[in-house]
Design a protein around this motif. Structure first.
Motif, mmCIF file in Angstrom:
data_model
loop_
_atom_site.group_PDB
_atom_site.id
_atom_site.type_symbol
_atom_site.label_atom_id
_atom_site.label_comp_id
_atom_site.label_asym_id
_atom_site.label_seq_id
_atom_site.Cartn_x
_atom_site.Cartn_y
_atom_site.Cartn_z
ATOM 1 N N ARG A 116 0.742 -1.307 0.178
ATOM 2 C CA ARG A 116 0.047 0.109 -0.037
ATOM 3 C C ARG A 116 0.953 1.227 0.065
ATOM 4 N NH1 ARG A 116 -2.887 -4.043 2.686
ATOM 5 N NH2 ARG A 116 -4.956 -4.201 2.266
ATOM 6 N N GLU A 117 1.930 1.366 -0.968
ATOM 7 C CA GLU A 117 2.729 2.361 -0.957
ATOM 8 C C GLU A 117 2.684 2.675 -2.650
ATOM 9 O OE1 GLU A 117 6.556 2.148 1.276
ATOM 10 O OE2 GLU A 117 6.195 0.230 0.540
ATOM 11 N N THR A 118 2.953 4.257 -2.771
ATOM 12 C CA THR A 118 3.151 4.839 -4.277
ATOM 13 C C THR A 118 3.997 5.714 -4.192
ATOM 14 O OG1 THR A 118 1.509 6.714 -3.666
ATOM 15 C CG2 THR A 118 0.554 4.465 -4.504
ATOM 16 N N TRP A 119 4.397 5.661 -5.368
ATOM 17 C CA TRP A 119 5.735 6.692 -5.649
ATOM 18 C C TRP A 119 5.473 7.587 -7.290
ATOM 19 C CZ3 TRP A 119 6.171 1.856 -4.239
ATOM 20 C CH2 TRP A 119 6.807 1.534 -2.916
ATOM 21 N N ALA A 120 5.840 8.761 -6.865
ATOM 22 C CA ALA A 120 5.626 9.433 -8.298
ATOM 23 C C ALA A 120 7.027 10.450 -8.566
ATOM 24 C CB ALA A 120 4.389 10.366 -8.260
ATOM 25 N N ARG A 121 7.246 10.598 -9.965
ATOM 26 C CA ARG A 121 8.141 11.477 -10.373
ATOM 27 C C ARG A 121 7.990 12.000 -11.744
ATOM 28 N NH1 ARG A 121 14.801 10.353 -9.751
ATOM 29 N NH2 ARG A 121 15.331 12.456 -9.675
ATOM 30 N N THR A 122 7.902 13.474 -11.725
ATOM 31 C CA THR A 122 7.516 14.192 -13.183
ATOM 32 C C THR A 122 8.557 13.723 -14.195
ATOM 33 O OG1 THR A 122 6.834 16.065 -13.978
ATOM 34 C CG2 THR A 122 8.697 16.159 -12.326
ATOM 35 N N ILE A 123 7.966 13.830 -15.591
ATOM 36 C CA ILE A 123 8.982 13.588 -16.537
ATOM 37 C C ILE A 123 8.966 14.908 -17.391
ATOM 38 C CG2 ILE A 123 9.106 11.093 -16.756
ATOM 39 C CD1 ILE A 123 7.066 11.465 -19.138
ATOM 40 N N ASP A 124 8.579 16.111 -16.746
ATOM 41 C CA ASP A 124 8.401 17.259 -17.425
ATOM 42 C C ASP A 124 9.791 17.643 -18.158
ATOM 43 O OD1 ASP A 124 5.679 17.983 -17.630
ATOM 44 O OD2 ASP A 124 5.809 19.005 -15.318
#
Length: 533
Positions: A119-127
C-alpha cells in the motif's frame, strides 16, 4: 455535485456506460431499435448460467497512500508493482487535454509506481524542465498520450502511438503520434523511487507511420507484435467524429538490445470494412486444437463505429500470424441484407462493448476461453425491476450508457460464443447520493502467484484443482479508468465524469455445482488432482 469523495454502500449492483447482452434461451435474438449498429439484434445474455465460477469486485483500501486518478493510460508490472505512464486526469465530459480555462483537464505527466501489497505509491515528473527528466517537450508529449497501445515483454513495456497534444499552447494542434517507445521497467521503477540519473536513461524511442494508431490494441505472439485495429485521428477531438481507421492488423517484430531500438515490418492484413473498429475490448485468447495442443490467438469484441455511427456486435478472431476473421459463418460481414440477424448461430454481443478492465480464464479440460468484462459502456443493462425491461430483465439504451455491470464472454470448445451476466462493481455513491459507474478505460492487473499461461490468461483448471468449491481466491486488481455519476454525461448538465483512483480486488469463487450440471463433471475430474499451487 461532487465525484471524487464517495461513500461505500453494499447492496444492489451498479450500472454502466455501454453494453449488450446474451441469455440462456438457445437461438433467441433480441431486437435493437438502433439500426445503425452492425446488427439489429443481439444474442440474449445468460443470467444465472452454468459457469464453474463467480466473480466479485471488492473495494480495496490503499491506506494513506496517494493513488493517482487517471484513465486511458499504459501500464506494466515489475516485482508486484504497477508502473503507470500517461493517460488523462480529467473525465469524459470534455476532451480538451491542457486547456488553461478548464482546470483539471490535463494529461498525466508523472510516472507512478503503485505497490498494492505494501500500500505504497511513488511518483516523479518527466516534465522537460525538470532536471531528472532528460526528455525534450516533444518526447514528453509522445510518452503521455491517451489511448495508446501497449504490451509488456519481459522487463520492457512497449508503447505505440496514442492521441495527445503536439503543442499544449494550441488546442487545435493535436493528433495521433507515430512513436514506438521501449520503457525499461526495473530502471524506471528505480528512478521513480529516487534513483540516480534521468528518466530518459530508461526509455528508447523511434518513429514510423506504421505506429500512427490510437484506440487499438497491441499483443505479442511468438516474437511478433500485432497492432490490432484503431484509427489515426488528427486535430482537436470533437464528440463522435472519427479519424482514418486502419481496418487491419499490422504485424511487426522489434529489435531491441537494450541500447538501440528498431523494427521489421512483417506485413499487414488486408483492410476490410468489418474491421473498422476502435476503443474496443481486445484480449489474448487460447483455443484447444483437435490434436489436444493449445494455440495462441487474439479476440476482438464489439467496438465503435460503423459507417452509420453504430457499434459492432460480431467478434473477430485473429490467429498467431495476425490474420483476422469475423465469426459470421461466411455470411455478409456487414449484414447489409440482414443475414447475420436471421442466423441464430451468429453470436452478437450485447454488453460491455467499449474498452474496459478484463480478465481472461482458460480451461484446457473443457476447451473453453472465458473473458470477464468489467464495466465500461454498454447497450443493455440487467434491471429486471425496471418498467422498460424486456422479458429477460434487460433494458436497452441506444445511446449507450455508462455501466458498472460485468459479463463473461465464453468461447466454447466447438467455437460458439455466449455471454453471461456476472453482477456489478460494489455500489458506491457520490456525496450527493448518485450511483458511481466504473470500468471504462480501466486496467486489470494479475496478482502475484496466480497460475497463468505465458500470455497472461489465467489457468482456470489449476485454480479449480486447488480451490475447493465454495472457496475464493484473489486473482488480481482493477485500477483507474473513468467514473461517472449518471448513465450519460454528454449534454447532461447535472452529470459528471472523472478519472478514477479506486482500486478493486477481483475475487473468483469456485462454484458449487448443481446436481446434473456440466460443472459438476469438470469439478470431479479436477478434484482428483487437487493440490495447492
Amino acid at each position: 455535485m461532487t465525484l471524487p469523495s464517495a461513500t461505500l454502500r453494499t447492496g444492489t449492483p451498479g450500472a454502466a456506460l455501454r453494453s449488450t447482452l446474451l441469455a440462456a434461451l438457445v437461438g433467441l435474438c433480441l431486437p435493437i431499435a438502433a439500426l445503425a449498429n452492425q446488427t439489429s439484434t443481439v444474442t440474449p445474455v445468460i443470467v444465472d448460467g452454468d459457469l464453474p465460477y463467480s466473480v466479485e469486485l471488492r473495494r480495496y483500501d490503499m491506506g494513506a497512500a496517494q493513488v493517482p486518478t487517471v484513465h486511458s493510460f499504459i501500464a506494466g508490472e515489475h516485482a508486484g508493482q504497477w508502473v503507470v505512464v500517461g493517460g488523462l486526469t480529467n473525465g469524459l465530459h470534455g476532451f480538451d487535454l491542457n486547456d488553461a480555462d478548464v482546470p483539471g483537464r490535463r494529461t498525466n505527466r508523472d510516472v507512478w509506481v503503485i505497490d498494492p501489497h505494501t500500500r505504497e505509491t511513488w511518483a516523479r515528473t518527466i516534465d522537460a524542465g525538470d532536471a531528472g527528466s532528460g526528455f525534450t517537450e516533444l518526447e514528453v508529449l509522445s510518452l503521455t498520450t491517451a489511448n495508446a497501445q501497449f504490451e509488456q515483454v519481459g522487463d520492457t513495456l512497449y508503447k505505440v502511438g496514442g492521441y495527445g497534444d503536439n503543442d499544449p499552447a494550441n488546442p487545435d494542434d493535436r493528433g495521433t503520434f507515430s512513436t514506438l517507445s521501449a520503457i525499461d521497467l526495473p530502471g524506471i521503477v528505480d528512478w521513480v523511487k529516487g534513483g540516480a540519473g534521468q528518466a530518459a536513461d530508461h526509455v528508447r524511442q523511434i518513429s514510423d507511420p506504421l505506429f500512427t494508431v490510437t484506440g487499438g490494441d497491441l499483443y505479442e505472439i511468438d516474437g511478433q507484435m500485432h497492432l490490432v485495429f484503431g484509427q489515426d485521428y488528427q486535430g482537436r477531438y470533437r464528440g463522435r467524429l472519427t479519424g482514418e481507421y486502419t481496418n487491419q492488423v499490422r504485424t511487426f517484430t522489434i529489435q531491441d538490445d537494450g541500447g538501440s531500438l528498431g523494427f521489421t515490418t512483417v506485413g499487414s492484413s488486408t483492410p476490410s470494412a468489418e474491421f473498422r473498429r476502435r476503443d474496443l475490448n481486445v484480449y489474448p485468447a487460447l483455443t484447444k486444437q483437435n490434436d489436444g495442443t493449445i494455440a495462441e490467438g487474439i479476440t476482438a469484441l464489439s467496438g465503435v463505429f460503423t459507417e452509420a455511427d453504430g457499434y459492432w456486435t460480431v467478434p473477430v478472431e485473429i490467429d498467431a500470424t495476425g490474420q483476422p476473421t469475423q465469426i459470421d459463418g461466411g455470411l455478409d460481414p456487414l449484414n447489409a441484407g440482414g443475414e447475420l440477424d436471421a442466423d441464430d448461430g451468429v453470436f452478437k454481443q450485447a454488453m460491455n462493448i467499449y474498452h474496459s478492465a478484463k480478465l481472461g480464464l482458460f480451461s484446457a479440460e473443457a476447451g473453453e476461453m472465458h473473458q470477464v468484462l468489467m464495466g465500461g459502456i454498454t447497450l443493455q443493462e440487467y434491471d429486471p425491476g425496471n418498467a422498460a425491461a424486456d422479458a429477460l430483465g434487460f433494458v436497452t439504451d441506444d445511446d449507450l450508457p455508462n455501466t458498472s455491470q460485468m459479463t463473461a464472454v465464453v468461447r466454447n470448445a466447438d467455437g460458439s460464443y455466449e455471454q453471461h451476466y456476472l453482477g456489478a462493481y460494489p455500489e458506491m455513491l457520490t456525496d450527493d447520493g448518485d450511483l458511481m459507474r466504473f470500468g471504462s478505460n480501466a486496467e486489470f492487473f494479475l496478482d502475484e502467484g496466480v497460475p497463468a499461461y505465458d500470455n497472461g490468461v489465467v489457468d482456470l483448471d489449476t485454480i479449480m484443482r486447488n480451490v475447493m468449491p465454495g472457496n475464493a481466491v484473489r486473482v488480481g486488481f482493477v485500477y483507474g479508468g473513468i467514473v461517472a455519476n449518471a448513465p450519460h454525461v454528454f449534454n447532461n448538465p447535472g452529470a459528471l465524469s472523472s478519472a478514477s483512483g479506486e482500486v478493486f480486488e477481483v475475487i473468483l469463487t469456485v462454484a458449487i455445482p448443481e446436481p446434473g450440471s456440466s460443472a459438476i463433471a469438470m469439478t470431479l475430474v479436477l478434484a482428483a488432482g487437487r493440490r495447492r499451487w
